[in-house]
Scaffold this motif. Structure first.
Motif, short mmCIF file in Angstrom:
data_model
loop_
_atom_site.label_atom_id
_atom_site.label_comp_id
_atom_site.label_asym_id
_atom_site.label_seq_id
_atom_site.Cartn_x
_atom_site.Cartn_y
_atom_site.Cartn_z
N UNK A 225 0.28 -4.04 10.61
CA UNK A 225 0.04 -3.24 9.41
C UNK A 225 -0.66 -4.13 8.40
N UNK A 226 -1.92 -3.81 8.09
CA UNK A 226 -2.70 -4.59 7.14
C UNK A 226 -2.75 -3.82 5.82
N UNK A 227 -2.02 -4.30 4.82
CA UNK A 227 -1.98 -3.60 3.54
C UNK A 227 -3.30 -3.67 2.79
N UNK A 228 -4.20 -4.57 3.21
CA UNK A 228 -5.52 -4.62 2.60
C UNK A 228 -6.39 -3.46 3.06
N UNK A 229 -5.98 -2.79 4.14
CA UNK A 229 -6.78 -1.70 4.69
C UNK A 229 -6.14 -0.33 4.49
N UNK A 230 -4.97 -0.30 3.84
CA UNK A 230 -4.35 0.99 3.54
C UNK A 230 -4.86 1.51 2.21
N UNK A 231 -4.91 2.81 2.04
CA UNK A 231 -5.45 3.39 0.82
C UNK A 231 -4.49 3.23 -0.33
N UNK A 232 -5.02 3.30 -1.56
CA UNK A 232 -4.17 3.22 -2.75
C UNK A 232 -3.16 4.35 -2.75
N UNK B 205 -0.52 -8.55 2.00
CA UNK B 205 0.07 -9.06 3.25
C UNK B 205 -0.41 -8.32 4.49
N UNK B 206 -0.47 -9.08 5.57
CA UNK B 206 -0.66 -8.54 6.91
C UNK B 206 0.67 -8.71 7.64
N UNK B 207 1.23 -7.60 8.08
CA UNK B 207 2.53 -7.62 8.75
C UNK B 207 2.37 -7.39 10.25
N UNK B 208 3.28 -8.00 11.00
CA UNK B 208 3.40 -7.74 12.44
C UNK B 208 4.82 -7.27 12.71
N UNK B 209 4.93 -6.27 13.57
CA UNK B 209 6.23 -5.74 13.99
C UNK B 209 6.34 -5.90 15.49
N UNK C 11 7.97 2.86 5.96
CA UNK C 11 7.62 1.46 5.73
C UNK C 11 7.44 1.25 4.24
N UNK C 12 8.20 0.35 3.67
CA UNK C 12 8.10 0.06 2.24
C UNK C 12 6.87 -0.81 1.97
N UNK C 13 6.11 -0.41 0.96
CA UNK C 13 4.97 -1.22 0.51
C UNK C 13 5.32 -1.77 -0.86
N UNK C 14 5.19 -3.06 -1.12
CA UNK C 14 4.49 -4.01 -0.27
C UNK C 14 5.40 -4.91 0.58
N UNK C 15 6.69 -4.65 0.65
CA UNK C 15 7.60 -5.58 1.33
C UNK C 15 7.50 -5.51 2.85
N UNK C 16 7.05 -4.36 3.39
CA UNK C 16 6.95 -4.19 4.83
C UNK C 16 8.25 -3.87 5.52
N UNK D 6 -1.53 6.14 10.75
CA UNK D 6 -2.83 5.71 10.24
C UNK D 6 -2.77 5.31 8.77
N UNK D 7 -1.88 5.94 7.99
CA UNK D 7 -1.80 5.59 6.56
C UNK D 7 -0.86 4.43 6.29
N UNK D 8 -0.24 3.88 7.33
CA UNK D 8 0.64 2.74 7.15
C UNK D 8 1.97 3.04 6.52
N UNK D 9 2.31 4.32 6.40
CA UNK D 9 3.55 4.70 5.73
C UNK D 9 4.73 4.86 6.70
N UNK D 10 4.44 5.11 8.00
CA UNK D 10 5.50 5.44 8.96
C UNK D 10 5.37 4.59 10.23
#
Length: 430
Positions: free
Chosen positions: A417-424, A39-43, A127-132, A100-104
């Protein structure tokens, strides 16, 4: 091994190599497809309560139609947004930034009032992954009243805050668990307030908003993180600070600031991708000023001034956002009251040429942002209570409305927040 068998062995080696190559191609395509499905999320940050205790000159008085931070899933192909939740806050989280890591995520809570000096606050979220979805970690004072802008320095260890009504900027250390510590430094703007008539105001303008006291409107470091710059609208100045990321301390640069034309009111700015050109937009003067930026000394030198408006425009206009496209070819400037986005091409020397404008399809565009692909632009029309979505034509810089409106009360900003671009690693649970 007989000679007669060698061609057979060679053929097997060739076939194995071909099969391996084909498997690699299939695997790569499968990975790309899987990433596309993430998912790609917008806030969207909003004004969720009315502004209080403001000076009589304050013209931007949103009624507080938002509900806090609105969460959306974004269609990568069409740009359409689908509601995915709301983190309810009554304190107007009007500026957001994602780590930058999409976690906060961090929010500037503009209408919050804490302490005897009525400071605003800043909140941190996991930020919860993958629910956003968001989980609040903590909230601390912002270092001044009316925090209107937040940003993370390149080290990821500090949150920079601009307090509009407090006329101050602050550094808040980010702890290892993502929570915010209390300010390690607060700098209060000082100087002579500019005139209420802007030097470059359009004919017949009554655009008077911030020349009543100091108003820190934005703060951000350069790419290196060695210098932090912030705009004070009331002082008509851009301040430059030496920034110590380890200590979270701002020290005046030499020179400590550069002045804009009297009354024009610098609001926001954006660096060109090359790091050497710096574009500032003036709220009351309705101009963009191009500065040359020296990354070694942190010095700014003004070189060009252009209007954000068509040549024939007269009357009042308040500029808002400014963005440089990721490829550095175009600059986009927001006009409130004229309700347009001005489009400018960037020459080989960084100077701007007017290309055209696009109606925002709503009233009072407070800010706008590109999606991570750069193919769509999302405009927050504050008084229209919606976000309008535009397709970006990368070759010409033009914008085309997609006929997609997103209902949000008093939208102030949008981040992605683009989950396709965040690291494993970033996707692992805590």
């Amino acid at each position: 091994m007989s000679t007669r068998n060698q061609p057979t062995v060679l053929s097997l080696h060739v076939l194995a190599a071909v099969f391996a190559a084909m498997s690699l191609m299939v695997s790569s395509r499968q990975t790309q497809a899987a990433d596309h499905e993430k998912p790609l999320f917008a806030y969207v940050g909003t004004f969720s309560s009315p502004l209080r205790d403001v000076l009589p000159t304050q013209v931007d008085l949103p009624p507080g139609n938002g509900r806090g931070i609105h969460i959306f899933k974004v269609n990568r192909d069409t740009g359409a947004m689908t509601a995915a939740g709301t983190y309810r806050m009554g304190t107007s989280p009007s500026s957001l930034v994602v780590s930058a890591d999409g976690r906060r995520m961090y929010s500037a809570n503009e209408t919050d009032r804490v302490g005897t000096d009525k400071q605003g606050t800043v909140s941190s979220f996991a930020i919860d992954h993958p629910s956003g979805q968001l989980k609040r970690l903590n909230t601390v004072p912002s270092g001044g009243a009316g925090p209107t802008y937040v940003n993370i320095d390149p080290s990821g260890r500090n949150l920079l805050v601009a307090n509009y009504f407090g006329g101050s900027v602050a550094v808040l250390p980010i702890l290892d668990d993502g929570q915010l510590d209390h300010a390690s430094d607060v700098q209060v703007d000082e100087g002579e307030i500019g005139p209420t008539t802007a030097t470059h105001a359009p004919q017949g303008s009554f655009a008077i908003s911030g020349h009543d006291r100091t108003h820190a409107h934005m703060i951000q470091t350069d790419a290196s993180g060695r210098f932090a710059l912030h705009a004070d609208l009331g002082l008509d100045k851009i301040f430059v600070w030496k920034f110590d990321a380890d200590k979270g301390v701002l020290t005046p640069n030499n020179p400590a600031s550069i002045s804009l034309p009297a009354g024009d009111g610098p609001r926001h700015f954006h660096f060109h991708p090359n790091g050497r050109w710096f574009y500032s937009i003036q709220e009351e003067g309705s101009t963009i000023v191009l500065f040359d930026y020296d990354p070694n000394s942190g010095r700014l030198t003004a070189r060009q001034t252009v209007s954000t408006l068509p040549a024939e425009f007269t009357g009042s206009n308040f500029c808002s956002e400014i963005l440089v496209s990721a490829d550095g070819k175009y600059v986009y400037a927001g006009n409130r009251l004229h309700d347009s986005i001005g489009i400018f091409s960037v020459g080989d020397d960084g100077e701007l040429s007017y290309v055209g404008e696009e109606w925002t399809r709503g009233n009072y565009p407070r800010s706008f942002q590109f999606d991570p692909s750069g193919n769509f632009l999302y405009c927050c029309n504050q008084r229209a209570d919606h976000i309008a979505v535009f397709r970006v034509h990368r070759d010409s810089g033009g914008l085309t409305f997609t006929n997609h409106y997103v209902p949000v009360g008093n939208p102030s900003c949008i981040v992605f927040l683009d989950l396709a671009k965040t690291s494993d690693r970033a996707l692992q649970p805590e």
